[in-house]
Design an enzyme around this catalytic site. Structure first.
Site, PDB file in Angstrom:
ATOM      1  N   GLU A  30     -28.607 -98.356 -64.488  1.00 33.20           N
ATOM      2  CA  GLU A  30     -28.716 -99.784 -64.313  1.00 33.20           C
ATOM      3  C   GLU A  30     -29.704-100.168 -65.662  1.00 33.20           C
ATOM      4  OE1 GLU A  30     -29.432-101.172 -60.496  1.00 33.20           O
ATOM      5  OE2 GLU A  30     -30.094-103.197 -61.175  1.00 33.20           O
TER       6      GLU A  30
ATOM      7  N   ASP B  58     -27.809-101.262 -51.263  1.00 36.99           N
ATOM      8  CA  ASP B  58     -28.863-102.047 -50.510  1.00 36.99           C
ATOM      9  C   ASP B  58     -29.421-103.283 -51.038  1.00 36.99           C
ATOM     10  OD1 ASP B  58     -30.232-101.041 -52.755  1.00 36.99           O
ATOM     11  OD2 ASP B  58     -31.687 -99.891 -51.915  1.00 36.99           O
ATOM     12  N   SER B  59     -28.700-103.611 -52.115  1.00 44.36           N
ATOM     13  CA  SER B  59     -28.582-105.147 -52.560  1.00 44.36           C
ATOM     14  C   SER B  59     -28.256-106.002 -51.712  1.00 44.36           C
ATOM     15  CB  SER B  59     -27.785-105.282 -53.844  1.00 44.36           C
ATOM     16  OG  SER B  59     -26.518-104.729 -53.345  1.00 44.36           O
TER      17      SER B  59
ATOM     18  N   LYS C 271     -25.529 -92.793 -52.209  1.00 46.86           N
ATOM     19  CA  LYS C 271     -26.422 -93.022 -53.456  1.00 46.86           C
ATOM     20  C   LYS C 271     -27.799 -92.868 -53.145  1.00 46.86           C
ATOM     21  CE  LYS C 271     -26.611 -97.148 -55.645  1.00 46.86           C
ATOM     22  NZ  LYS C 271     -27.851 -97.357 -55.707  1.00 46.86           N
TER      23      LYS C 271
HETATM   24  O1  KIV Z   1     -27.693-101.948 -54.248  1.00 47.16           O
HETATM   25  C1  KIV Z   1     -26.698-101.994 -55.291  1.00 47.16           C
HETATM   26  O2  KIV Z   1     -25.928-102.966 -55.133  1.00 47.16           O
HETATM   27  C2  KIV Z   1     -26.828-101.189 -56.384  1.00 47.16           C
HETATM   28  C3  KIV Z   1     -26.005-101.567 -57.296  1.00 47.16           C
HETATM   29  C4  KIV Z   1     -26.459-102.413 -58.315  1.00 47.16           C
HETATM   30  C5  KIV Z   1     -25.688-100.359 -58.440  1.00 47.16           C
HETATM   31  O3  KIV Z   1     -27.504-100.056 -55.959  1.00 47.16           O
END
Ligand code: KIV
Length: 278
Positions: free
Chosen positions: A183, A45-46, A114
């Site tokens: 993280e 979700d980044s 995730k």
């Molecule tokens: O959203 C994402 O890219 C993440 C990673 C930083 C683990 O959760």
């Protein structure tokens, strides 16, 4: 060739083989990542920040995530694709969590989901796993809780916070998660958690003692420079490459140097002559 399975990911830890995970959000990039042989691709979700330009991951919706996850799935043949469940799609109830996890698998075609949190989401993880959907946990700095955490800062430094993180990790393992992202956690704590768990830990800003590493692809490519996290290493500076290509194109169109015959198409002279004669 079959996609990497969660059993193979677990075996990598048992064999002491480091696990690499990288984010991807679009077809063209995911195709390269898959061809290189990266075993785990996270549609994180980044994308809310590095693709959509939000200030945090909080505004990201299920529809945003499904749209990008579908593109990554279409681009890949070998990697295990993990879809990141966005804020408020799993927190409210077990039913919500299950329904939305199911959409990732059924509509987007990824192989796992995730979600962020430890003890507080363990029962949701258990139900999702019981229904046949592999779950990756995510503890430490959990960006969806940024307002509660008070900023993007290192987690687990005090004895109480370190002990809570270990409990979170154990709760996720017990609930059936196949791996856990750690993280922005002190490296010695991440090492200890990795040693205590039988499932692999995937670190980001958590040191070399984790079983694997994950990075946001834009950080390692240098293609997102609003901020560069301390944990990232830039293997390229794509913003410089893109800036030069765009400004070369700009000046060549203005000067007439682009396009040339090489980028143009011809036609039968007689057709043109007939047209001119009219
Ligand atoms: O959203 C994402 O890219 C993440 C990673 C930083 C683990 O959760």
């Amino acid at each position: 060739m079959m996609r990497i399975s969660i059993n193979q990911v677990r075996e990598m830890k048992q064999n002491g083989e480091k696990i690499t995970m990288l984010t991807s959000y679009d077809y063209a990039t995911a195709k390269i990542v898959d061809e290189v042989g990266i075993p785990l691709i996270l549609v994180g979700d980044s994308l809310g920040m590095v693709v959509l330009g939000y200030e945090s991951t909080i505004p990201v919706t299920m529809e945003d995530m499904l749209h990008h996850t579908k593109a990554v799935v279409r681009a890949t043949k070998n990697a295990l694709v993990v879809g990141d469940m966005p804020f408020m799609t799993y927190q409210v109830s077990v039913e919500d969590a299950l329904r939305n996890a199911g959409r990732f698998i059924q509509e987007a075609g990824c192989q796992a989901v995730k979600l962020e949190g430890g003890v507080t989401v363990a029962e949701k993880v258990r139900r999702i796993v019981q229904c046949g959907i592999p779950v990756m946990g995510h503890i430490g700095l959990t960006p969806q809780s940024i307002n509660q955490l008070g900023g993007y800062r290192i987690q687990g430094r005090s004895p109480e916070a370190a002990s809570r993180l270990l409990q979170d990790a154990l709760a996720l393992e017990d609930a059936g998660a196949f791996s856990i992202v750690l993280e922005t956690v002190p490296a010695p704590l991440a090492t200890l958690i990795s040693q205590r768990l039988t499932i692999p830990t995937i670190g980001i800003g958590a040191g070399a003692g984790c079983d694997g590493q994950v990075q946001v692809i834009n950080d390692i490519l240098g293609s997102f420079t609003d901020f560069v996290p301390k944990h990232a290493r830039q293997y390229a500076k794509l913003t410089d490459v893109i800036r030069k290509a765009v400004s070369d194109y700009f000046s060549e169109v203005k000067s007439g140097a682009f396009p040339t015959d090489k980028q143009s198409f011809t036609m039968d002279e007689s057709v043109l002559a007939e047209l001119k004669a009219k």
